[in-house]
Design a protein around this motif. Structure first.
Motif, mmCIF file in Angstrom:
data_model
loop_
_atom_site.group_PDB
_atom_site.id
_atom_site.type_symbol
_atom_site.label_atom_id
_atom_site.label_comp_id
_atom_site.label_asym_id
_atom_site.label_seq_id
_atom_site.Cartn_x
_atom_site.Cartn_y
_atom_site.Cartn_z
ATOM 1 N N LYS A 14 1.038 -0.799 0.360
ATOM 2 C CA LYS A 14 -0.492 0.216 0.283
ATOM 3 C C LYS A 14 0.821 1.339 -0.009
ATOM 4 C CE LYS A 14 -4.149 -2.044 2.148
ATOM 5 N NZ LYS A 14 -4.638 -2.357 3.425
ATOM 6 N N LEU A 15 1.720 1.584 0.399
ATOM 7 C CA LEU A 15 2.710 2.384 0.550
ATOM 8 C C LEU A 15 3.760 2.774 -0.470
ATOM 9 C CD1 LEU A 15 4.160 4.660 2.507
ATOM 10 C CD2 LEU A 15 6.041 2.730 3.566
ATOM 11 N N ILE A 16 4.020 1.762 -1.204
ATOM 12 C CA ILE A 16 4.510 1.669 -2.369
ATOM 13 C C ILE A 16 3.111 2.734 -3.288
ATOM 14 C CG2 ILE A 16 5.277 0.206 -4.561
ATOM 15 C CD1 ILE A 16 6.562 -1.466 -2.505
ATOM 16 N N GLU A 17 2.401 1.787 -3.096
ATOM 17 C CA GLU A 17 0.841 2.464 -4.532
ATOM 18 C C GLU A 17 1.045 4.030 -3.605
ATOM 19 O OE1 GLU A 17 -3.093 0.854 -6.049
ATOM 20 O OE2 GLU A 17 -2.821 0.843 -3.986
ATOM 21 N N LYS A 18 0.314 4.268 -2.913
ATOM 22 C CA LYS A 18 0.462 5.380 -1.947
ATOM 23 C C LYS A 18 1.788 6.464 -2.307
ATOM 24 C CE LYS A 18 -0.434 7.987 2.005
ATOM 25 N NZ LYS A 18 -0.313 8.254 3.866
ATOM 26 N N ASP A 51 17.226 4.098 10.907
ATOM 27 C CA ASP A 51 16.539 4.383 11.993
ATOM 28 C C ASP A 51 15.566 5.042 11.929
ATOM 29 O OD1 ASP A 51 18.986 2.394 12.836
ATOM 30 O OD2 ASP A 51 19.888 4.598 13.775
ATOM 31 N N SER A 52 15.018 5.558 11.214
ATOM 32 C CA SER A 52 13.992 6.637 11.075
ATOM 33 C C SER A 52 12.480 6.374 10.738
ATOM 34 C CB SER A 52 14.124 7.542 10.557
ATOM 35 O OG SER A 52 13.369 7.082 8.905
ATOM 36 N N PHE A 53 12.187 4.997 12.275
ATOM 37 C CA PHE A 53 10.852 3.633 11.849
ATOM 38 C C PHE A 53 9.996 4.450 12.456
ATOM 39 C CE2 PHE A 53 7.285 1.170 11.565
ATOM 40 C CZ PHE A 53 6.993 0.757 11.099
ATOM 41 N N GLU A 91 9.278 5.518 5.903
ATOM 42 C CA GLU A 91 9.791 5.801 5.136
ATOM 43 C C GLU A 91 10.279 4.367 4.403
ATOM 44 O OE1 GLU A 91 12.680 8.282 3.836
ATOM 45 O OE2 GLU A 91 13.039 9.344 6.147
ATOM 46 N N LEU A 92 10.060 4.295 2.876
ATOM 47 C CA LEU A 92 9.951 3.257 2.343
ATOM 48 C C LEU A 92 10.811 1.853 2.619
ATOM 49 C CD1 LEU A 92 8.145 0.974 0.776
ATOM 50 C CD2 LEU A 92 9.049 2.314 -1.748
ATOM 51 N N GLU A 93 12.389 3.105 2.357
ATOM 52 C CA GLU A 93 13.149 2.346 2.268
ATOM 53 C C GLU A 93 13.375 1.443 3.862
ATOM 54 O OE1 GLU A 93 13.112 5.057 -0.952
ATOM 55 O OE2 GLU A 93 12.575 5.251 1.265
ATOM 56 N N THR A 94 12.790 2.465 4.371
ATOM 57 C CA THR A 94 13.853 1.901 6.010
ATOM 58 C C THR A 94 12.732 0.150 6.559
ATOM 59 O OG1 THR A 94 13.616 4.504 6.822
ATOM 60 C CG2 THR A 94 13.357 2.612 8.535
ATOM 61 N N LEU A 95 11.185 1.002 6.027
ATOM 62 C CA LEU A 95 10.274 -0.048 6.229
ATOM 63 C C LEU A 95 11.257 -1.684 5.905
ATOM 64 C CD1 LEU A 95 7.481 -1.146 7.177
ATOM 65 C CD2 LEU A 95 6.936 -0.713 5.077
#
Length: 517
Positions: A290-294, A313-315, A321-325
């Protein structure tokens, strides 16, 4: 041979019931002998965090005989035992504050019973936890060990509902703050989870929390090493192709030696040496999709992710952020680290074949929502293998024609220039062939490069525009691959947001003329 510990995370069970145990007691001994402290470790799901935590518990409880033959047996001072409070959020799903509070209370009552204590203050969670620590300290005349497993699971279970996730985060923050207030009673604290929330948002006041997630000394604290496969599991794998196993399941790195996901290796053996997505299939990355689509994320950018420590470390509930996740959940790993004038940078990549095939196939299906997606994938693959561009164009037109109309009406993805290339990229990546997105040359970046066994394809995309093939020729992108001495095909693909499909495919074999369909 010993039994395979599939789904087992209790150290005593593994030892007493003759299961395979990969010795991680060196790391436990090292952490304990450093004088105690407060430790934090983040690893993706099913990497053995719970087993390591239970190993620590068994050591502190002084059950020496269980460790016979293991590293720590002759090294550790077993003369002292310590009261252990073990909190785990891995057992269920809390969908509200009240359910979380009930789960915490169950954890506290279980620990009270196991430690044979009488606790005075059970009127509140904070009071109960603090009184439990003090009473354990007094009853055993030793400082207390606190082990917290899957500390973040209640938040992650609700990550799609920001309001509930925030409430649960704040409740957990209040609960964990008791650790800070109980420092004089504590010997050792170890906290594990999948994600790393900032100290400000979840561990306020625990300034001495030592995060060993990216400490090279503990890179293999969870997971199996190559040596483990060649020794501990040799009898199970002696007739198998170790290089192919490595391609499929190795590649997870935390600035040190790469490791295998234990769940993959155990299931690969148990299922008769079939390559499959054992780890990936244990959890669908719904929120990630859903994050990729959004965010209308351009998927070929996954090939060139450079992150700093802040990104890793920003979660947090308020900042995902997508890369963090993707990194924290195991869909990306650190390929290499390098120093810059502005600090350390990290190059991220998909760790192995299992994740690449499964993740990209799932993303392709999610973004396109087409029925019989495997048929489209097979058709595209066969057309490319036979270098049949007429059939190739029919196949990708068929793919985009099959995308449901209501896919476009909400987010208006057809107006997003990268949508078509992202779907095409995801389909190619799920075929099991080598695909390079945003392929860097000395003249610019190729949209997508595809390396087949006997040929190379260079793709350039245009949405509502022309000249895709001409750009490849003008920039001479193909020169990068001339030395491979394989046929190189230059392919320009033009999409129309009005038609919501491919309207033109032009191709040329490097050094020859330009057909089009």
């Amino acid at each position: 041979m010993k039994k395979l510990p599939i789904g087992k995370s209790t150290f005593q069970t593994l030892i007493e019931e003759n299961y395979v145990y990969v010795d991680k007691t060196y790391f436990a001994y090292d952490l304990i002998e450093k004088g105690g402290g407060y430790y934090f470790l983040s690893r993706p799901r099913r990497f053995g965090k719970s087993l390591f935590l239970d190993t620590l518990r068994t050591i502190f409880e002084g059950k020496k005989e269980l460790f016979k033959g293991l590293y720590i047996y002759d090294e550790y001072d077993w003369s002292k035992t310590y009261p252990v409070i073990h909190i785990s959020f891995g057992g269920g799903i809390s969908k509200s504050i009240s359910e979380l509070q009930e789960d915490i209370m169950r954890n506290l009552k279980r620990n009270q019973k196991e430690l044979k204590l009488t606790v005075d203050d059970i009127s509140s969670i904070r009071g109960y936890f603090q009184d439990l620590i003090i009473k354990a300290y007094e009853a055993y005349n030793q400082k207390v060990v606190i082990l917290i497993d899957e500390y973040d699971k209640p938040i992650l279970d609700n990550i799609e509902n920001k309001e509930i996730a925030t409430q649960i985060r704040d409740e957990l923050k209040s609960f964990y703050s008791i650790i800070k207030d109980s420092d004089r009673y504590l010997k050792f604290v170890f906290i594990t989870g999948v994600s790393k929330f900032s100290k400000v948002s979840l561990f306020s006041g625990l300034n001495n929390l030592n995060d060993i997630t990216l400490d090279k000394s503990y890179a293999t604290i969870c997971g199996y090493t190559q040596r483990d496969l060649e020794t501990v599991f040799f009898e199970y794998l002696k007739d198998q192709n170790f290089e192919e196993i490595k391609k499929w399941y190795n590649g997870y790195k935390w600035l040190g030696e790469p490791v295998y996901n234990p769940f993959d290796i155990l299931l690969y053996i148990q299922k008769g040496f079939e390559y499959d997505n054992y780890w990936f299939s244990t959890g669908t990355p719904a929120f990630l999709l859903k994050l990729i689509e959004k965010n209308k994320y351009y998927l070929p950018n996954l090939e060139n992710i450079i992150a700093d420590r802040r990104i890793l470390d920003s979660f947090d509930v308020d900042n995902i952020e997508l890369e963090t996740l993707m990194w924290q959940t195991g869909y990306l790993t650190i390929e290499k680290a390098f120093e810059t004038p502005r600090g350390m940078k990290y190059e991220l990549k998909i760790p192995n074949k299992e994740v690449e095939l499964s993740l990209m196939g799932t993303i392709a299906d999610y973004l396109s929502r087409v029925d019989k997606s495997e048929m489209h994938k097979d058709g595209i693959y066969e057309a490319l293998m036979s270098v049949n561009f007429e059939e190739f164009e029919k196949q990708i037109q068929s793919l985009f024609a099959a995308i449901p109309y209501n896919n476009f009406t909400g987010a208006k993805l057809y107006e997003y220039e990268g949508y078509y290339a992202s779907v095409f990229y995801a389909y190619l990546k799920s075929l099991g062939v080598e695909v390079i997105g945003k392929d860097v040359t000395n003249k610019g970046r190729i949209d997508i490069t595809l390396k087949m066994p006997d040929s190379i394809f260079i793709f350039e995309f245009k949405t509502d525009g022309e000249g895709a093939l001409q750009q490849i020729k003008d920039k001479r992108y193909y020169e990068k691959y001339v030395s491979l001495q394989k046929p190189i095909y230059l392919v320009g693909i033009e999409f129309s947001s009005a038609e919501r499909n491919v309207v033109k495919v032009e191709w040329e074999k490097a050094g020859e003329g330009t057909p089009s369909f």
